[in-house]
Design an enzyme around this catalytic site. Structure first.
Site, PDB file in Angstrom:
ATOM      1  N   HIS A  13       0.719  -1.085   0.045  1.00 28.35           N
ATOM      2  CA  HIS A  13      -0.012   0.066   0.154  1.00 28.35           C
ATOM      3  C   HIS A  13       0.940   1.296  -0.128  1.00 28.35           C
ATOM      4  O   HIS A  13       1.501   1.642   1.095  1.00 28.35           O
ATOM      5  CB  HIS A  13      -0.732  -0.122   1.326  1.00 28.35           C
ATOM      6  CG  HIS A  13      -1.763   1.225   1.242  1.00 28.35           C
ATOM      7  ND1 HIS A  13      -3.304   0.900   1.666  1.00 28.35           N
ATOM      8  CD2 HIS A  13      -1.586   2.284   0.996  1.00 28.35           C
ATOM      9  CE1 HIS A  13      -3.938   2.157   1.418  1.00 28.35           C
ATOM     10  NE2 HIS A  13      -3.020   3.047   1.151  1.00 28.35           N
ATOM     11  N   HIS A  15       1.766   5.036  -1.851  1.00 27.23           N
ATOM     12  CA  HIS A  15       1.402   6.337  -2.409  1.00 27.23           C
ATOM     13  C   HIS A  15       2.486   7.056  -3.072  1.00 27.23           C
ATOM     14  O   HIS A  15       3.647   7.650  -2.189  1.00 27.23           O
ATOM     15  CB  HIS A  15       0.845   7.570  -1.412  1.00 27.23           C
ATOM     16  CG  HIS A  15      -0.596   6.935  -1.132  1.00 27.23           C
ATOM     17  ND1 HIS A  15      -1.806   7.054  -1.710  1.00 27.23           N
ATOM     18  CD2 HIS A  15      -0.679   6.336  -0.034  1.00 27.23           C
ATOM     19  CE1 HIS A  15      -2.595   6.597  -1.090  1.00 27.23           C
ATOM     20  NE2 HIS A  15      -2.164   5.886   0.109  1.00 27.23           N
ATOM     21  N   LYS A  94      -9.033  -0.347  -6.208  1.00 29.56           N
ATOM     22  CA  LYS A  94      -9.329   0.079  -4.943  1.00 29.56           C
ATOM     23  C   LYS A  94     -10.353   1.081  -4.699  1.00 29.56           C
ATOM     24  O   LYS A  94     -10.521   2.098  -5.452  1.00 29.56           O
ATOM     25  CB  LYS A  94      -7.891   1.085  -4.929  1.00 29.56           C
ATOM     26  CG  LYS A  94      -7.767   1.947  -3.533  1.00 29.56           C
ATOM     27  CD  LYS A  94      -7.555   1.217  -2.276  1.00 29.56           C
ATOM     28  CE  LYS A  94      -7.682   1.845  -1.092  1.00 29.56           C
ATOM     29  NZ  LYS A  94      -6.648   2.816  -0.564  1.00 29.56           N
ATOM     30  N   HIS A 133     -10.448   1.105   1.227  1.00 30.33           N
ATOM     31  CA  HIS A 133     -10.137   2.107   2.336  1.00 30.33           C
ATOM     32  C   HIS A 133     -11.349   2.303   3.476  1.00 30.33           C
ATOM     33  O   HIS A 133     -12.497   2.751   3.122  1.00 30.33           O
ATOM     34  CB  HIS A 133      -9.886   3.438   2.059  1.00 30.33           C
ATOM     35  CG  HIS A 133      -9.503   4.702   2.984  1.00 30.33           C
ATOM     36  ND1 HIS A 133      -8.476   5.267   3.051  1.00 30.33           N
ATOM     37  CD2 HIS A 133     -10.331   4.956   4.031  1.00 30.33           C
ATOM     38  CE1 HIS A 133      -8.433   5.912   4.219  1.00 30.33           C
ATOM     39  NE2 HIS A 133      -9.421   5.803   4.539  1.00 30.33           N
ATOM     40  N   HIS A 167      -4.874  -0.804   5.673  1.00 34.72           N
ATOM     41  CA  HIS A 167      -4.349   0.041   6.930  1.00 34.72           C
ATOM     42  C   HIS A 167      -5.271  -0.094   8.264  1.00 34.72           C
ATOM     43  O   HIS A 167      -5.683   0.915   8.673  1.00 34.72           O
ATOM     44  CB  HIS A 167      -4.061   1.379   6.338  1.00 34.72           C
ATOM     45  CG  HIS A 167      -5.081   2.054   5.664  1.00 34.72           C
ATOM     46  ND1 HIS A 167      -6.044   2.111   5.801  1.00 34.72           N
ATOM     47  CD2 HIS A 167      -4.891   2.702   4.598  1.00 34.72           C
ATOM     48  CE1 HIS A 167      -6.960   2.790   4.769  1.00 34.72           C
ATOM     49  NE2 HIS A 167      -6.090   3.461   4.263  1.00 34.72           N
ATOM     50  N   ASP A 239       1.415   2.515   3.579  1.00 37.42           N
ATOM     51  CA  ASP A 239       0.374   3.688   3.290  1.00 37.42           C
ATOM     52  C   ASP A 239       1.534   4.768   3.450  1.00 37.42           C
ATOM     53  O   ASP A 239       0.832   5.920   4.010  1.00 37.42           O
ATOM     54  CB  ASP A 239      -0.677   3.845   4.502  1.00 37.42           C
ATOM     55  CG  ASP A 239      -1.636   4.880   3.890  1.00 37.42           C
ATOM     56  OD1 ASP A 239      -1.914   5.332   2.813  1.00 37.42           O
ATOM     57  OD2 ASP A 239      -2.341   5.317   4.976  1.00 37.42           O
TER      58      ASP A 239
HETATM   59  C1  NCD Z   1      -3.472   9.107   2.048  1.00 38.11           C
HETATM   60  C2  NCD Z   1      -2.881  10.084   1.192  1.00 38.11           C
HETATM   61  O1  NCD Z   1      -2.517  11.008   1.476  1.00 38.11           O
HETATM   62  O2  NCD Z   1      -3.076   9.690  -0.343  1.00 38.11           O
HETATM   63  N1  NCD Z   1      -3.542   9.779   3.199  1.00 38.11           N
HETATM   64  C3  NCD Z   1      -3.534   9.143   4.241  1.00 38.11           C
HETATM   65  O3  NCD Z   1      -3.876   9.680   5.492  1.00 38.11           O
HETATM   66  N2  NCD Z   1      -3.360   7.835   4.681  1.00 38.11           N
HETATM   67  C4  NCD Z   1      -4.697   8.294   1.520  1.00 38.11           C
HETATM   68  C5  NCD Z   1      -5.256   7.125   2.280  1.00 38.11           C
HETATM   69  O4  NCD Z   1      -4.457   6.092   2.063  1.00 38.11           O
HETATM   70  O5  NCD Z   1      -5.998   7.271   3.169  1.00 38.11           O
HETATM   71 ZN    ZN Z   2      -3.175   5.116   1.488  1.00 35.19          ZN
END
Ligand code: NCD
Ligand code: ZN
Length: 331
Positions: A13, A15, A94, A133, A167, A239
């Site tokens: 997971h 970003h 997702k 999510h 998460h 995450d």
């Molecule tokens: C994530 C993001 O900033 O893209 N933010 C977070 O607080 N985890 C998005 C997500 O996975 O919820």
């Molecule tokens: Zn995330």
């Protein structure tokens, strides 16, 4: 033991962002992991084959010569049908309920069978897992718990669909994992290592603000117990969600914890502190390989027992454990 070798670690997971931010942060994941599940909530979110392939291309351009395989995801839309999904090279779709987190406005307004059923049926038929999510728009600390009936509804109605609860952060979520064979979970480093008192018990630390929000110490302990039981339905997903420092230190602060630069060093330090080092290889690679039925590139990451103080900033973003001491380093 002063040296540890992790084989083909996976971050399920992740970003990676896009543009300038991708250029700044991607390298931390590419150097430590042999693969990762790349989240689709860029702007605009990844919802078409064209956007998917273009984004994969931008990611691969940054991967360069590193051994790292980006597993791609598609942003859930209730309009997806089999014909469209079947020729996409994706690991998951997702699902974001609309408005629950960063760039999720185009998500699903009501997560019920009428709304998402046809798409889920197509995914089940094609063997594409659903990543979720799982939060409502209710009370901040109850959002994940309020979503539990929806997890159960989906798992029950689509018994052959793999449903990944992303998460997980609440002890009540832990309790449903074993009720359905097709339910799985990812766990982050921050939900294992921190709780809401670290976020707001003393001075407010905006760099620990994320969705789902850090919960009580009891919740943290339940997540630890789950992971340190060696549960095979649980895999690592960081995450890691970078936002520039100014966006976090703001009256309108963005949600997301940036952990990419220190993930493996942090995980080894934590697992050792709990006397569970022998479980780390499964958590950070083998479980995901089985759940997703993937064979990532072979790669070995060596960590040595060398203390490090985590830097305050990496590429303009403040990381998890900033200024804290870790007991292991990748040299
Ligand atoms: C994530 C993001 O900033 O893209 N933010 C977070 O607080 N985890 C998005 C997500 O996975 O919820
Ligand atoms: Zn995330």
């Amino acid at each position: 033991m002063d040296k540890i070798v992790l084989k083909s670690p996976l971050d399920m997971h992740l970003h990676l962002r896009d543009g300038e931010m991708l250029k700044r942060v991607g390298k931390y994941s590419f150097s430590q992991f042999s693969g990762g599940l790349v989240m689709p909530n860029i702007v605009p979110p990844v919802t078409s084959k064209k956007d998917l392939e273009a984004y994969r291309g931008r990611v691969l351009a940054e991967v360069g010569d590193e051994k790292f395989l980006p597993y791609m995801s598609l942003f859930f839309k209730s309009s997806y049908r089999k014909e469209f999904l079947k020729d996409l090279d994706i690991l998951v779709v997702k699902l974001y309920p609309s408005g629950v987190t960063t760039n999720s406005d185009g998500g699903v307004v009501s997560v019920d069978i009428d709304e998402v059923g046809e798409t889920l049926q197509a995914m089940q038929d094609l063997g594409i897992p659903l990543s979720i999510h799982g939060e409502t728009l209710g009370d901040s600390f109850e959002r994940e718990a309020e979503f539990i009936p929806t997890f159960e509804l989906l798992a029950k109605n689509f018994p052959k669909l793999k449903v990944i609860m992303e998460h997980i952060s609440d002890r009540r979520t832990v309790e449903i994992l074993d009720k359905y064979p097709n339910l799985f979970a990812t766990v982050t480093l921050h939900h294992l290592a921190k709780d809401r008192d670290d976020l707001l018990g003393g001075a407010l630390n905006p760099h620990l603000f994320c969705k789902p929000i850090l919960k009580t110490s009891k919740d943290r302990e339940a997540i630890q117990e789950l992971v340190f039981s060696g549960h095979e339905k649980v895999m690592f997903g960081s995450d890691s969600a970078p936002h520039q420092r100014e966006k976090k230190e703001s009256r309108n602060g963005s949600a997301g914890i940036f952990s990419a630069p220190i993930l493996l060093e942090g995980l080894v330090t934590l697992f050792e502190n709990f006397g569970k080092l022998e479980l780390l290889q499964n958590f950070v690679s083998e479980n995901a390989k089985k759940i997703y039925e993937i064979s990532p590139p072979q790669k070995e990451i060596v960590l040595e027992r060398v203390e490090k103080i985590v830097k305050e900033e990496y590429g303009g973003v403040v990381p998890l454990f900033a200024n804290e001491k870790l007991n292991w380093s990748i040299l």
